[in-house]
Design an enzyme around this catalytic site. Structure first.
Site, mmCIF file in Angstrom:
data_model
loop_
_atom_site.group_PDB
_atom_site.id
_atom_site.type_symbol
_atom_site.label_atom_id
_atom_site.label_comp_id
_atom_site.label_asym_id
_atom_site.label_seq_id
_atom_site.Cartn_x
_atom_site.Cartn_y
_atom_site.Cartn_z
ATOM 1 N N LEU A 349 0.901 -1.170 -0.048
ATOM 2 C CA LEU A 349 0.015 0.046 -0.101
ATOM 3 C C LEU A 349 0.901 1.308 0.084
ATOM 4 C CD1 LEU A 349 -2.652 -1.153 2.770
ATOM 5 C CD2 LEU A 349 -2.705 -1.058 0.056
ATOM 6 N N VAL A 357 3.822 -0.758 4.435
ATOM 7 C CA VAL A 357 2.432 -0.956 4.934
ATOM 8 C C VAL A 357 2.068 -1.948 3.589
ATOM 9 C CG1 VAL A 357 0.160 -0.276 5.272
ATOM 10 C CG2 VAL A 357 2.419 0.863 5.910
ATOM 11 N N ASP A 468 4.857 14.278 12.906
ATOM 12 C CA ASP A 468 5.159 14.105 11.374
ATOM 13 C C ASP A 468 3.771 14.101 10.571
ATOM 14 O OD1 ASP A 468 6.447 13.152 9.088
ATOM 15 O OD2 ASP A 468 6.315 11.287 9.303
#
Length: 523
Positions: A349, A357, A468
């Site tokens: 992904l 991921v 972040d």
């Protein structure tokens, strides 16, 4: 007798004895514009040009006149070089009169000769300065000088002096000549002149513009001329004018000046070397100290993690290892490999700074997102601990929910709820996908991000600064609800803490959201 004066005197004698020969040359340049003249305008023009030819020399080398009225009125002007006598002036203007009448069938024209210029127009132009400089391409300008840089300096010095004299000395009648030594055997001769109907300041402005063009075209060549409607400038390496009133200029450069230049060069070079040495030493010390600060911060964050109250179901030992109870789901590596087809690239992904991921399908048919932390990241275990500790107890509709975790050997894995619409950056940086968003969806996304941040900063038991936050870390579920993800960079605050210092930059630069971001009061 001065050798430099001999050519000038010969030129003066020839100009007096042979005036017709001096003016009987081809025109330097002519210019025609505007509409074609009719018979009445042409008749008025012929009378005007005859008037200029008859009166310019009598008037001292400059004369304006007007003939006719209404649409057929003609304005005219003639200018002779100030250093020629009346006979030469009249012959030159007369020749210019014949040439411009014959060669230009327009209502606006101008012609330049070496010793005079004539202009006429259907518009009144007296006392108006409009600079339209034109460069004359002559054979002398094709020959370059030996030292162009020094030549340019000396030429500029001469012409600047002449422009001031021509414009602001009444006795000069807006005309000035001069000469200056360029080398032991070479002398530069310069001439500048303006039409006398403009003001001294306009004359100076016109000459400065012409000088700029002259230096641009000819500063490395042995001669150059720029002519315009209101002023002319010229230089040569031979005496081309009949003016003995000027004196030899001296370029102001002595041995002391040259030594000053060398001193400046030496001082600047030494300063640059010293500055480079200081910068090198500073950077070296900063890097050395920075590496020590990073280690200190990692240690302090590890101590902070150990001091935090562990969320239910997660226990952190003194060695930093995890003990997982039934309250936090634990999944074995084999099951996750089957769910992700052994971490196939087809199931990928996305990829971040600390891992990749993958999409996974559990045996019960539930879709999940599996974050596989990088094995090569020396910060991987710390980020893994941080993410588990911070997310395990965070429950909010605008935060991505942690479902389970796994660690076996070097593998460290986190399982999150799956977001079918991926992340915000997929939409805002893709023109086609961006068209799917309307203002209502934009507003709901922004509101969701804000509510998630408010929960992290104010409402959760652990006060969190994400550090972040960026479009790729804002995920969207099937209803386009925004959910904040990826807490690997998060900074945790204790209950009584409302400030913290960090000694290193973390996160990723983004076009829309950067880290650190939204620094609110946290306790």
């Amino acid at each position: 007798m001065d050798k430099d004066k001999l050519p000038v005197m010969l030129f003066a004698i020839i100009s007096l004895l042979m005036p017709a020969a001096l003016s009987a040359t081809d025109p330097l340049l002519n210019f025609c514009s505007a509409d074609v003249r009719n018979s009445q305008f042409e008749s008025n023009l012929e009378r005007l040009l005859e008037s200029l030819s008859s009166n310019t020399s009598i008037a001292g080398g400059f004369y304006n006149d007007t003939v006719g009225d209404g649409l057929d009125i003609v304005y005219g002007q003639a200018l002779c070089r100030w250093d020629v006598n009346s006979t030469v002036c009249q012959n030159c203007v007369d020749e210019a009169r014949q040439e411009i009448f014959k060669s230009c069938n327009k209502t606006d024209a101008m012609i330049w000769y070496e010793l005079c210029q004539v202009r006429y127009s259907y518009q009144m132009f007296f006392q108006l300065m409009v600079y339209t400089g034109k460069y004359l391409d002559k054979d002398s300008q094709e020959k370059n000088v030996s030292n162009p840089h020094h030549f340019n300096d000396v030429l500029t010095y001469l012409m600047i002096n002449l422009s001031g004299a021509a414009a602001f000395s009444p006795s000069k009648r807006m005309f000035a000549t001069g000469k200056i030594k360029f080398s032991g055997k070479d002398t530069i001769y310069g001439l500048q002149q303006c039409t006398r109907d403009i003001s001294p300041s306009d004359c100076h402005s016109c000459l400065n513009s012409a000088l700029t063009d002259l230096l641009g075209c000819c500063s490395s060549q042995q001669g150059g001329t720029i002519v315009s409607r209101n002023c002319n400038v010229r230089f040569e390496l031979f005496p081309f004018f009949n003016d003995t009133s000027n004196s030899l200029l001296i370029y102001p450069q002595s041995k002391a000046d040259r030594w000053k230049k060398w001193k400046v060069v030496i001082l600047v070079s030494a300063s640059i070397i010293l500055l480079a040495a200081i910068v090198f030493c500073t950077v070296h010390l900063w890097r050395k100290k920075g590496s020590e600060d990073v280690k200190d911060e990692e240690k302090s964050e590890q101590v902070l993690l150990q001091d935090l109250p562990s969320p239910t179901g997660v226990t952190i030992t003194e060695e930093g290892m995890f003990i997982i109870s039934e309250e936090l789901a634990f999944m074995d590596l084999a099951t996750i490999k089957i769910a992700t087809n052994d971490f196939s690239d087809l199931n990928k992904l996305g990829q971040g700074g600390f891992g990749t991921v993958y999409k996974g399908l559990l045996p019960d048919g539930k879709e999940v997102a599996v974050k596989r932390l990088s094995k090569k990241s020396w910060q991987g275990l710390e980020e893994f601990k941080t993410e588990v500790v911070t997310i395990a107890k965070l429950q909010h509709k605008n935060l991505v929910r942690l479902l389970a975790c796994s660690f076996e050997g070097e593998e460290k894995l986190l399982l999150y709820e799956f977001m079918p619409n991926k992340s915000l950056d997929v939409f805002i940086f893709d023109l086609e996908r961006r068209a799917e968003l309307n203002w209502k969806i934009y507003y709901n996304i922004i509101e969701g991000i804000a509510r998630g941040l408010l929960y992290l900063h104010e409402d959760s038991r652990l006060k969190i600064i994400h550090r972040d936050l960026k479009p790729s870390n804002v995920l969207l579920d099937h209803e386009m609800v925004a959910k904040i993800s990826d807490f690997g960079m998060a900074r945790i605050f204790c209950d009584s803490q409302n400030t913290a210092n960090t000694k290193r930059v973390v996160g990723t630069l983004s076009l829309l959201l950067t880290a650190p971001i939204f620094i609110f009061r946290t306790c």
